[in-house]
Design an enzyme around this catalytic site. Structure first.
Site, PDB file in Angstrom:
ATOM      1  N   ASP A 101      -5.895   8.495   9.710  1.00  0.00           N
ATOM      2  CA  ASP A 101      -4.527   8.154  10.073  1.00  0.00           C
ATOM      3  C   ASP A 101      -4.143   8.702  11.435  1.00  0.00           C
ATOM      4  O   ASP A 101      -4.512   9.815  11.812  1.00  0.00           O
ATOM      5  CB  ASP A 101      -3.556   8.690   9.008  1.00  0.00           C
ATOM      6  CG  ASP A 101      -3.690   7.963   7.697  1.00  0.00           C
ATOM      7  OD1 ASP A 101      -3.716   6.720   7.732  1.00  0.00           O
ATOM      8  OD2 ASP A 101      -3.790   8.617   6.645  1.00  0.00           O
ATOM      9  N   TYR A 138     -11.075  -4.888   3.337  1.00  0.00           N
ATOM     10  CA  TYR A 138     -10.183  -4.326   4.350  1.00  0.00           C
ATOM     11  C   TYR A 138     -10.952  -4.249   5.670  1.00  0.00           C
ATOM     12  O   TYR A 138     -11.865  -3.446   5.823  1.00  0.00           O
ATOM     13  CB  TYR A 138      -9.726  -2.934   3.918  1.00  0.00           C
ATOM     14  CG  TYR A 138      -8.586  -2.333   4.704  1.00  0.00           C
ATOM     15  CD1 TYR A 138      -8.560  -2.324   6.099  1.00  0.00           C
ATOM     16  CD2 TYR A 138      -7.515  -1.730   4.035  1.00  0.00           C
ATOM     17  CE1 TYR A 138      -7.517  -1.757   6.797  1.00  0.00           C
ATOM     18  CE2 TYR A 138      -6.462  -1.154   4.723  1.00  0.00           C
ATOM     19  CZ  TYR A 138      -6.468  -1.168   6.109  1.00  0.00           C
ATOM     20  OH  TYR A 138      -5.428  -0.599   6.794  1.00  0.00           O
ATOM     21  N   GLU A 140       0.852  -1.186   0.000  1.00  0.00           N
ATOM     22  CA  GLU A 140       0.000   0.000   0.000  1.00  0.00           C
ATOM     23  C   GLU A 140       0.888   1.236   0.000  1.00  0.00           C
ATOM     24  O   GLU A 140       1.838   1.333   0.796  1.00  0.00           O
ATOM     25  CB  GLU A 140      -0.869   0.049   1.259  1.00  0.00           C
ATOM     26  CG  GLU A 140      -2.176  -0.693   1.171  1.00  0.00           C
ATOM     27  CD  GLU A 140      -3.023  -0.433   2.406  1.00  0.00           C
ATOM     28  OE1 GLU A 140      -3.145   0.743   2.817  1.00  0.00           O
ATOM     29  OE2 GLU A 140      -3.536  -1.401   2.982  1.00  0.00           O
TER      30      GLU A 140
END
Length: 267
Positions: free
Chosen positions: A60, A174, A49
């Site tokens: 994040d 995911y 990734e």
């Protein structure tokens, strides 16, 4: 069959779990990023990734946010990242999955963004803030460009939503292992095992688990719970960022090998 699907199929035949490391493009610079991709590719990464720096990376944690900020401050742009990928991907075995927030995609234009990704050799795309309800706007042109669009399942997703995401996601699914942002954590939440089983009730597509994986023991635990892939980001970004580039590259190579060893061996 896409490059990502072929990778998972090949690993499944060997009863292996995929290692999917994450790095941020342009941190500390794009030349180092290109070398880092090769180092990861040569040290056990099955897929990689690559985060495209963005000014407001809501999903994040502090390590990856800081990496994106440093890259942007040094003038890293989407066009420069794509140019670097076009020059680097032909030398890699591991398919590359771009990680981008939705706003840069909309700003560039969805079809243009996807076309340029495909031209650079990218195989997949993850958009963490793309809601399921809008996924079709990216999914359809992505399929036309030959790019897998992987969608995220959260720990809070309802069974109905899990079923819909599993059906729409391409390449793999995911599974976000925690409620919150990315980052290194000392323990893996046991409910991940139940979430993997829930997703399995709806699909046979591969399941990659990420957010919070920081050591080989956690990676092995996820494999033992049934994950088809383990995604490791902050722990790698941190190793690359906290030392001089050559030392950082050596550190991520060694760490990548240890992670792959942990999930590739059943004993």
């Amino acid at each position: 069959m896409s490059a990502i699907s072929k990778c998972f199929q090949s690993l499944a035949q060997k009863q292996e779990c995929a290692l999917i490391p994450f790095i941020t493009a342009g941190d500390p610079d794009l030349e180092t990023t290109a070398t880092a991709l090769k180092v990861l590719d040569q040290n056990g990464a099955d897929l990689i990734e690559l985060g495209i720096p963005y000014s407001d990376p809501l999903a994040d944690g502090p390590v990856i946010q800081a990496a994106a900020t440093r890259a942007l401050q040094r003038g890293v742009t989407l066009d420069r990242v794509l140019e670097m990928l076009a020059a680097t991907i032909p030398s890699l075995n591991a398919p590359i999955i771009a990680f981008s927030y939705y706003n840069p995609i909309l700003n560039r234009g969805i079809e243009k963004f996807l076309s340029q990704l495909a031209q650079s050799g990218v195989s997949g795309l993850i958009v963490p803030d793309l809601p399921l309800e809008e996924a079709h706007s990216v999914l359809e042109p992505a399929i036309a460009c030959g790019i897998d669009l992987t969608l995220l399942v959260a720990p809070t997703s309802s069974p109905e939503r899990i079923a819909a995401i599993a059906q729409a996601s391409s390449g793999f699914i995911y599974l976000v292992s925690v409620t919150g942002v990315t980052g290194m954590r000392s323990q893996t939440e046991t409910r991940v095992s139940d979430l993997i089983k829930q997703i399995r009730n709806h699909t046979d597509k591969p399941i990659g688990v990420g957010f919070g994986v920081s050591n080989p023991e956690q990676a092995r635990q996820l494999r033992d719970w049934g994950a088809d892939g383990v995604i490791v980001g902050s722990a790698i970004v941190n190793r690359l960022a906290t030392t001089e580039p050559s030392a950082g590259l050596a550190a991520i190579g060694e760490f990548c090998r240890s992670l792959k060893y942990a999930i590739a061996n059943v004993n």
